[in-house]
Design a protein around this motif. Structure first.
Motif, mmCIF file in Angstrom:
data_model
loop_
_atom_site.group_PDB
_atom_site.id
_atom_site.type_symbol
_atom_site.label_atom_id
_atom_site.label_comp_id
_atom_site.label_asym_id
_atom_site.label_seq_id
_atom_site.Cartn_x
_atom_site.Cartn_y
_atom_site.Cartn_z
ATOM 1 N N LEU A 57 49.367 29.263 36.637
ATOM 2 C CA LEU A 57 48.603 29.942 37.686
ATOM 3 C C LEU A 57 47.334 29.172 38.019
ATOM 4 O O LEU A 57 47.031 28.940 39.195
ATOM 5 N N VAL A 58 46.601 28.758 37.001
ATOM 6 C CA VAL A 58 45.365 28.006 37.222
ATOM 7 C C VAL A 58 45.669 26.702 37.964
ATOM 8 O O VAL A 58 45.002 26.360 38.941
ATOM 9 N N SER A 59 46.689 25.979 37.536
ATOM 10 C CA SER A 59 47.055 24.714 38.195
ATOM 11 C C SER A 59 47.475 24.931 39.637
ATOM 12 O O SER A 59 47.071 24.192 40.540
ATOM 13 N N PHE A 60 48.294 25.952 39.869
ATOM 14 C CA PHE A 60 48.778 26.249 41.223
ATOM 15 C C PHE A 60 47.620 26.621 42.146
ATOM 16 O O PHE A 60 47.508 26.103 43.258
ATOM 17 N N LEU A 61 46.744 27.511 41.674
ATOM 18 C CA LEU A 61 45.611 27.923 42.507
ATOM 19 C C LEU A 61 44.644 26.769 42.746
ATOM 20 O O LEU A 61 44.092 26.635 43.841
ATOM 21 N N ALA A 62 44.438 25.919 41.759
ATOM 22 C CA ALA A 62 43.560 24.755 41.935
ATOM 23 C C ALA A 62 44.093 23.862 43.049
ATOM 24 O O ALA A 62 43.333 23.403 43.917
ATOM 25 N N LYS A 64 46.201 24.764 45.541
ATOM 26 C CA LYS A 64 46.126 25.479 46.826
ATOM 27 C C LYS A 64 44.700 25.536 47.367
ATOM 28 O O LYS A 64 44.484 25.472 48.572
ATOM 29 N N LEU A 65 43.730 25.674 46.471
ATOM 30 C CA LEU A 65 42.334 25.826 46.888
ATOM 31 C C LEU A 65 41.595 24.496 47.010
ATOM 32 O O LEU A 65 40.473 24.450 47.500
ATOM 33 N N GLY A 66 42.211 23.432 46.547
ATOM 34 C CA GLY A 66 41.574 22.118 46.624
ATOM 35 C C GLY A 66 40.370 21.972 45.708
ATOM 36 O O GLY A 66 39.381 21.337 46.065
ATOM 37 N N VAL A 67 40.464 22.572 44.532
ATOM 38 C CA VAL A 67 39.382 22.480 43.541
ATOM 39 C C VAL A 67 39.969 22.018 42.214
ATOM 40 O O VAL A 67 41.184 22.008 42.025
ATOM 41 N N VAL A 85 41.006 36.646 38.925
ATOM 42 C CA VAL A 85 40.737 35.213 38.886
ATOM 43 C C VAL A 85 39.394 34.949 39.552
ATOM 44 O O VAL A 85 39.088 35.521 40.599
ATOM 45 N N CYS A 86 38.608 34.077 38.946
ATOM 46 C CA CYS A 86 37.323 33.676 39.501
ATOM 47 C C CYS A 86 37.394 32.196 39.854
ATOM 48 O O CYS A 86 37.899 31.392 39.067
ATOM 49 N N VAL A 87 36.894 31.855 41.041
ATOM 50 C CA VAL A 87 36.829 30.467 41.487
ATOM 51 C C VAL A 87 35.361 30.129 41.708
ATOM 52 O O VAL A 87 34.686 30.766 42.513
ATOM 53 N N VAL A 88 34.886 29.135 40.992
ATOM 54 C CA VAL A 88 33.498 28.705 41.103
ATOM 55 C C VAL A 88 33.386 27.664 42.212
ATOM 56 O O VAL A 88 34.212 26.767 42.322
ATOM 57 N N GLN A 93 35.257 33.779 51.766
ATOM 58 C CA GLN A 93 35.852 33.353 53.036
ATOM 59 C C GLN A 93 36.624 32.040 52.866
ATOM 60 O O GLN A 93 37.730 31.891 53.381
ATOM 61 N N GLN A 94 36.073 31.093 52.116
ATOM 62 C CA GLN A 94 36.763 29.825 51.879
ATOM 63 C C GLN A 94 38.053 30.038 51.096
ATOM 64 O O GLN A 94 39.079 29.425 51.397
ATOM 65 N N VAL A 95 38.024 30.924 50.108
ATOM 66 C CA VAL A 95 39.229 31.216 49.330
ATOM 67 C C VAL A 95 40.301 31.799 50.242
ATOM 68 O O VAL A 95 41.446 31.348 50.227
ATOM 69 N N GLU A 96 39.929 32.759 51.061
ATOM 70 C CA GLU A 96 40.904 33.389 51.955
ATOM 71 C C GLU A 96 41.492 32.371 52.923
ATOM 72 O O GLU A 96 42.710 32.324 53.118
ATOM 73 N N GLU A 97 40.654 31.529 53.514
ATOM 74 C CA GLU A 97 41.137 30.523 54.462
ATOM 75 C C GLU A 97 42.087 29.536 53.796
ATOM 76 O O GLU A 97 43.122 29.186 54.350
ATOM 77 N N ARG A 98 41.748 29.083 52.606
ATOM 78 C CA ARG A 98 42.567 28.066 51.924
ATOM 79 C C ARG A 98 43.885 28.647 51.426
ATOM 80 O O ARG A 98 44.906 27.960 51.438
ATOM 81 N N LEU A 99 43.885 29.898 50.982
ATOM 82 C CA LEU A 99 45.136 30.496 50.527
ATOM 83 C C LEU A 99 46.039 30.862 51.703
ATOM 84 O O LEU A 99 47.248 30.854 51.575
#
Length: 101
Positions: A57-62, A64-67, A85-88, A93-99
């Motif tokens: 999950l962490v790898s996949f979200l990283a 997708k989010l470009g982090v 999940v927390c993204v630093v 808004q950036q999380v929503e746009e990127r996902l």
């Protein structure tokens, strides 16, 4: 459902954004598959054994989010399908746009 239609609750967290995730392990591929209430539904190929699904999950979200994976932390639900999940470094808004993109 098109990914652009996905709406879920993202809140401000210290230094970033936090959001609920519903994980389905042992899927045929890694993907965002819609929503479950206020949570984003993520299907993962990894099994829910010895933290494999959490790592996936962490790898996949990283990706997708470009982090970096070190910017993503599961802060609740380590042994559950329902997680927070927390993204630093990203705003809600950036999380929503990127996902959604």
């Amino acid at each position: 459902m098109h990914e652009r239609e996905i709406k879920f609750r993202i809140t401000h967290a210290e230094g970033g954004a936090a959001f609920p995730v519903r994980v389905t392990p042992r899927a045929s591929r890694n993907e965002i598959s819609g929503r479950h209430g206020d949570a984003i539904k993520v299907r993962l190929t990894a099994p829910p054994v010895e933290g494999a699904a959490n790592e996936a999950l962490v790898s996949f979200l990283a990706e997708k989010l470009g982090v970096g994976a070190n910017q993503i932390e599961i802060i609740a639900g380590h042994a559950s399908r329902d997680k927070i999940v927390c993204v630093v470094g990203l705003t809600p808004q950036q999380v929503e746009e990127r996902l959604a993109g």
